[in-house]
Write a protein that holds these residues in place. Structure first.
Motif, PDB file in Angstrom:
ATOM      1  N   GLN A   1     -15.848  -5.539   5.960  1.00  0.00           N
ATOM      2  CA  GLN A   1     -14.758  -6.518   6.061  1.00  0.00           C
ATOM      3  C   GLN A   1     -13.745  -6.328   4.929  1.00  0.00           C
ATOM      4  O   GLN A   1     -13.312  -7.282   4.288  1.00  0.00           O
ATOM      5  N   THR A   2     -13.367  -5.065   4.713  1.00  0.00           N
ATOM      6  CA  THR A   2     -12.356  -4.753   3.714  1.00  0.00           C
ATOM      7  C   THR A   2     -11.060  -4.340   4.402  1.00  0.00           C
ATOM      8  O   THR A   2     -11.074  -3.872   5.549  1.00  0.00           O
ATOM      9  N   ASP A   3      -9.967  -4.500   3.701  1.00  0.00           N
ATOM     10  CA  ASP A   3      -8.660  -4.092   4.207  1.00  0.00           C
ATOM     11  C   ASP A   3      -8.386  -2.648   3.818  1.00  0.00           C
ATOM     12  O   ASP A   3      -9.035  -2.111   2.904  1.00  0.00           O
ATOM     13  N   PRO A   4      -7.398  -2.032   4.474  1.00  0.00           N
ATOM     14  CA  PRO A   4      -6.963  -0.707   4.022  1.00  0.00           C
ATOM     15  C   PRO A   4      -6.628  -0.779   2.526  1.00  0.00           C
ATOM     16  O   PRO A   4      -6.090  -1.782   2.060  1.00  0.00           O
ATOM     17  N   GLY A   5      -6.980   0.274   1.798  1.00  0.00           N
ATOM     18  CA  GLY A   5      -6.685   0.300   0.364  1.00  0.00           C
ATOM     19  C   GLY A   5      -7.865  -0.098  -0.507  1.00  0.00           C
ATOM     20  O   GLY A   5      -7.834   0.098  -1.716  1.00  0.00           O
ATOM     21  N   GLU A   6      -8.914  -0.650   0.094  1.00  0.00           N
ATOM     22  CA  GLU A   6     -10.038  -1.136  -0.722  1.00  0.00           C
ATOM     23  C   GLU A   6     -11.167  -0.122  -0.867  1.00  0.00           C
ATOM     24  O   GLU A   6     -11.931  -0.183  -1.826  1.00  0.00           O
TER      25      GLU A   6
ATOM     26  N   LEU B   1       0.824  -1.223   0.000  1.00  0.00           N
ATOM     27  CA  LEU B   1       0.000   0.000   0.000  1.00  0.00           C
ATOM     28  C   LEU B   1       0.853   1.266   0.000  1.00  0.00           C
ATOM     29  O   LEU B   1       0.407   2.319  -0.444  1.00  0.00           O
ATOM     30  N   SER B   2       2.072   1.162   0.504  1.00  0.00           N
ATOM     31  CA  SER B   2       2.928   2.349   0.549  1.00  0.00           C
ATOM     32  C   SER B   2       3.299   2.816  -0.858  1.00  0.00           C
ATOM     33  O   SER B   2       3.733   3.941  -1.059  1.00  0.00           O
ATOM     34  N   GLN B   3       3.081   1.940  -1.846  1.00  0.00           N
ATOM     35  CA  GLN B   3       3.405   2.276  -3.237  1.00  0.00           C
ATOM     36  C   GLN B   3       2.242   2.917  -3.991  1.00  0.00           C
ATOM     37  O   GLN B   3       2.416   3.393  -5.108  1.00  0.00           O
ATOM     38  N   GLY B   4       1.042   2.873  -3.395  1.00  0.00           N
ATOM     39  CA  GLY B   4      -0.105   3.483  -4.069  1.00  0.00           C
ATOM     40  C   GLY B   4      -1.399   2.791  -3.715  1.00  0.00           C
ATOM     41  O   GLY B   4      -1.394   1.745  -3.051  1.00  0.00           O
ATOM     42  N   GLN B   5      -2.510   3.388  -4.171  1.00  0.00           N
ATOM     43  CA  GLN B   5      -3.814   2.810  -3.868  1.00  0.00           C
ATOM     44  C   GLN B   5      -4.590   2.538  -5.151  1.00  0.00           C
ATOM     45  O   GLN B   5      -4.422   3.237  -6.157  1.00  0.00           O
ATOM     46  N   ALA B   6      -5.421   1.509  -5.106  1.00  0.00           N
ATOM     47  CA  ALA B   6      -6.316   1.181  -6.224  1.00  0.00           C
ATOM     48  C   ALA B   6      -7.638   0.669  -5.645  1.00  0.00           C
ATOM     49  O   ALA B   6      -7.987  -0.499  -5.804  1.00  0.00           O
TER      50      ALA B   6
ATOM     51  N   VAL C   1      -9.570   9.749 -11.386  1.00  0.00           N
ATOM     52  CA  VAL C   1      -8.166   9.361 -11.196  1.00  0.00           C
ATOM     53  C   VAL C   1      -8.048   7.923 -10.681  1.00  0.00           C
ATOM     54  O   VAL C   1      -7.344   7.102 -11.242  1.00  0.00           O
ATOM     55  N   LEU C   2      -8.786   7.627  -9.621  1.00  0.00           N
ATOM     56  CA  LEU C   2      -8.686   6.279  -9.040  1.00  0.00           C
ATOM     57  C   LEU C   2      -9.487   5.258  -9.840  1.00  0.00           C
ATOM     58  O   LEU C   2      -9.274   4.053  -9.697  1.00  0.00           O
ATOM     59  N   ASN C   3     -10.412   5.787 -10.661  1.00  0.00           N
ATOM     60  CA  ASN C   3     -11.165   4.896 -11.541  1.00  0.00           C
ATOM     61  C   ASN C   3     -11.957   3.834 -10.782  1.00  0.00           C
ATOM     62  O   ASN C   3     -12.002   2.675 -11.196  1.00  0.00           O
ATOM     63  N   VAL C   4     -12.582   4.224  -9.680  1.00  0.00           N
ATOM     64  CA  VAL C   4     -13.375   3.264  -8.897  1.00  0.00           C
ATOM     65  C   VAL C   4     -14.512   2.707  -9.754  1.00  0.00           C
ATOM     66  O   VAL C   4     -15.016   3.384 -10.654  1.00  0.00           O
TER      67      VAL C   4
END
Ligand SMILES: [Zn+2]
Length: 218
Positions: free
Chosen positions: A52-57, A27-32, A88-91
């Motif tokens: 029940q999601t992790d950081p970054g989700e 995650l330190s390299q970026g988020q998606a 930008v994040l294209n969710v």
């Protein structure tokens, strides 16, 4: 005594971080993130816990009443969050999640009670249309106040979804078929999420909505 949130960080560093070191390194390299999650500021909503999601989700945007102001050029943080998430994040998904016992919804229902709070009043006026719609349906002589409040909470989610769909970037991605928007109400007492069925215009339990795609119980 140390505030509980500060003690929590120390516990996180000691116990949690080492266990998930690989995840945090990635995650330190970026988020998606898969979704933009818009919900109320209410302290009882834990987005990571209930989904029940992790950081970054989840890209999370919170404000009193899970409000999305109607699109205009000089709008504030909510609009910026939507623009960034979509462009930008294209969710692939945007969820607007209301909840039971919402103080913001109650403030929208009774604006006189928050009239002395200038910024709160102004912000909650973005939900007043939901109150108007439900009053027109439920009538003035409301027998069950709790049911009436539930209806306003649900209608507020519907109203904010309408505002969301009015954002040009959101509309374009929806038209492309690359973005889905979802309306949820989280029930704190039941631990249940009710999802808007866009065709039926009703809220149904999430396990009913995804009945054909449920993971196995084991
Ligand atoms: Zn709330």
């Amino acid at each position: 005594m140390m505030p509980s949130f500060a003690a929590g960080v120390i516990k996180f560093q000691r116990d949690v971080f080492p266990e998930k070191k690989a995840l945090f390194e990635k995650l330190s390299q970026g988020q998606a993130p898969e979704a933009l999650f818009i919900t109320c500021s209410d302290s009882r909503i834990e987005t990571g816990m209930i989904t029940q999601t992790d950081p970054g989700e989840l890209f999370v945007c919170r404000n009193p009443g899970n409000i999305v102001p109607p699109y205009k050029i000089d709008a504030g943080g909510v609009t910026a969050s939507i623009e960034f998430a979509v462009e930008v994040l294209n969710v692939q998904h945007i969820i607007i999640c209301g909840h039971t016992d919402c103080g913001a919804v109650q403030g929208a229902e009774h604006p006189e009670a928050v009239a002395h709070l200038h910024h709160v009043s102004e912000w909650l006026s973005f939900a007043s249309e939901a109150v108007r719609r439900v009053r027109a349906k439920d009538g003035d002589a409301v027998e069950d106040k709790e049911v009436h409040l539930k209806h306003i909470t649900q209608e507020n989610v519907v109203l904010q979804l309408e505002n969301l769909a009015g954002h040009p970037a959101v509309k374009r991605r929806m038209d492309d078929g690359t973005l889905q928007i979802h309306g949820w109400v989280y029930d704190i007492a039941l631990g249940q999420v009710f999802v808007l069925d866009q065709d039926e215009k009703t809220f149904i339990p999430i396990e009913v909505k995804y009945a054909d795609r449920l993971p196995s119980a084991d």
